[in-house]
Design a protein around this motif. Structure first.
Motif, PDB file in Angstrom:
ATOM      1  N   ARG A  46       0.806  -1.218   0.000  1.00 12.37           N
ATOM      2  CA  ARG A  46       0.000   0.000   0.000  1.00 12.37           C
ATOM      3  C   ARG A  46       0.839   1.267   0.000  1.00 12.37           C
ATOM      4  N   ASN A  47       2.058   1.196   0.536  1.00 11.90           N
ATOM      5  CA  ASN A  47       2.903   2.386   0.603  1.00 11.90           C
ATOM      6  C   ASN A  47       3.849   2.525  -0.586  1.00 11.90           C
ATOM      7  N   ALA A  48       3.737   1.650  -1.559  1.00 16.16           N
ATOM      8  CA  ALA A  48       4.581   1.769  -2.749  1.00 16.16           C
ATOM      9  C   ALA A  48       4.213   3.050  -3.490  1.00 16.16           C
ATOM     10  N   SER A  49       5.231   3.696  -4.045  1.00 17.58           N
ATOM     11  CA  SER A  49       5.024   4.928  -4.818  1.00 17.58           C
ATOM     12  C   SER A  49       5.410   4.662  -6.260  1.00 17.58           C
ATOM     13  N   PHE A  50       4.683   5.294  -7.164  1.00 18.38           N
ATOM     14  CA  PHE A  50       4.900   5.100  -8.589  1.00 18.38           C
ATOM     15  C   PHE A  50       5.299   6.417  -9.232  1.00 18.38           C
ATOM     16  N   VAL A  51       6.348   6.390 -10.059  1.00 20.62           N
ATOM     17  CA  VAL A  51       6.808   7.576 -10.775  1.00 20.62           C
ATOM     18  C   VAL A  51       7.010   7.211 -12.242  1.00 20.62           C
ATOM     19  N   ALA A  52       7.471   8.156 -13.015  1.00 21.94           N
ATOM     20  CA  ALA A  52       7.662   7.949 -14.459  1.00 21.94           C
ATOM     21  C   ALA A  52       8.643   6.814 -14.736  1.00 21.94           C
ATOM     22  N   ASN A  53       8.662   6.373 -15.978  1.00 27.15           N
ATOM     23  CA  ASN A  53       9.556   5.312 -16.450  1.00 27.15           C
ATOM     24  C   ASN A  53       9.346   3.992 -15.720  1.00 27.15           C
ATOM     25  N   ASN A  54       8.108   3.728 -15.327  1.00 28.35           N
ATOM     26  CA  ASN A  54       7.751   2.473 -14.642  1.00 28.35           C
ATOM     27  C   ASN A  54       8.561   2.238 -13.379  1.00 28.35           C
ATOM     28  N   ARG A  55       8.941   3.308 -12.710  1.00 26.07           N
ATOM     29  CA  ARG A  55       9.668   3.196 -11.457  1.00 26.07           C
ATOM     30  C   ARG A  55       8.683   3.019 -10.306  1.00 26.07           C
ATOM     31  N   VAL A  56       9.040   2.109  -9.409  1.00 25.18           N
ATOM     32  CA  VAL A  56       8.253   1.872  -8.198  1.00 25.18           C
ATOM     33  C   VAL A  56       9.207   1.967  -7.022  1.00 25.18           C
ATOM     34  N   ILE A  57       8.810   2.741  -6.005  1.00 24.39           N
ATOM     35  CA  ILE A  57       9.621   2.918  -4.806  1.00 24.39           C
ATOM     36  C   ILE A  57       8.949   2.168  -3.668  1.00 24.39           C
ATOM     37  N   PHE A  58       9.732   1.294  -3.045  1.00 21.41           N
ATOM     38  CA  PHE A  58       9.259   0.518  -1.906  1.00 21.41           C
ATOM     39  C   PHE A  58       9.970   1.003  -0.649  1.00 21.41           C
ATOM     40  N   ASN A  59       9.232   1.106   0.448  1.00 21.39           N
ATOM     41  CA  ASN A  59       9.823   1.412   1.749  1.00 21.39           C
ATOM     42  C   ASN A  59      10.241   0.090   2.381  1.00 21.39           C
ATOM     43  N   ILE A  60      11.474   0.049   2.839  1.00 20.09           N
ATOM     44  CA  ILE A  60      12.047  -1.174   3.393  1.00 20.09           C
ATOM     45  C   ILE A  60      12.462  -0.933   4.838  1.00 20.09           C
ATOM     46  N   GLY A  61      12.244  -1.924   5.665  1.00 20.54           N
ATOM     47  CA  GLY A  61      12.703  -1.844   7.054  1.00 20.54           C
ATOM     48  C   GLY A  61      11.983  -0.779   7.855  1.00 20.54           C
ATOM     49  N   GLY A  62      10.671  -0.754   7.752  1.00 21.70           N
ATOM     50  CA  GLY A  62       9.909   0.232   8.511  1.00 21.70           C
ATOM     51  C   GLY A  62      10.156   1.644   8.018  1.00 21.70           C
TER      52      GLY A  62
END
Length: 97
Positions: A46-62
């Motif tokens: 649910r906290n994944a973020s999406f940006v251009a160029n099919n990039r996905v940012i995941f939060n790791i380790g709290g």
């Protein structure tokens, strides 16, 4: 999904031991996943973020670390582009890393 490259994750947790377990858990979940679109990722992270160029940012380790990936949904491939602290993340251009 095929996750490319685990070596990058291993190198990171070699320097940040507290990231090993969360990164291993993320890697195992991502490898078993069959994501066809961003909505599929969002359903799992649910906290994944999406940006251009099919990039996905995941939060790791709290939310201590940021993992930037590029997703190729058609080829079912997930490319590790960056892993670092939030301070390190703030210094990169997430769309081109």
């Amino acid at each position: 999904m095929r996750v490319i490259a685990k070596r990058t994750l291993r190198a990171f947790w070699g320097r940040h031991a507290d990231a090993e377990q969360p990164l291993r858990a993320w890697y195992d979940e991502a490898r078993k996943a069959h994501w066809l679109e961003p909505r599929d990722i969002k359903a799992m992270y649910r906290n994944a973020s999406f940006v251009a160029n099919n990039r996905v940012i995941f939060n790791i380790g709290g939310n201590k670390y940021c993992l930037v990936t590029a997703v190729d949904y058609q080829r079912q491939a997930l490319f590790v582009k960056f892993i670092g602290t939030h301070a390190e993340y703030d210094k990169i251009d997430v769309e081109t890393v």
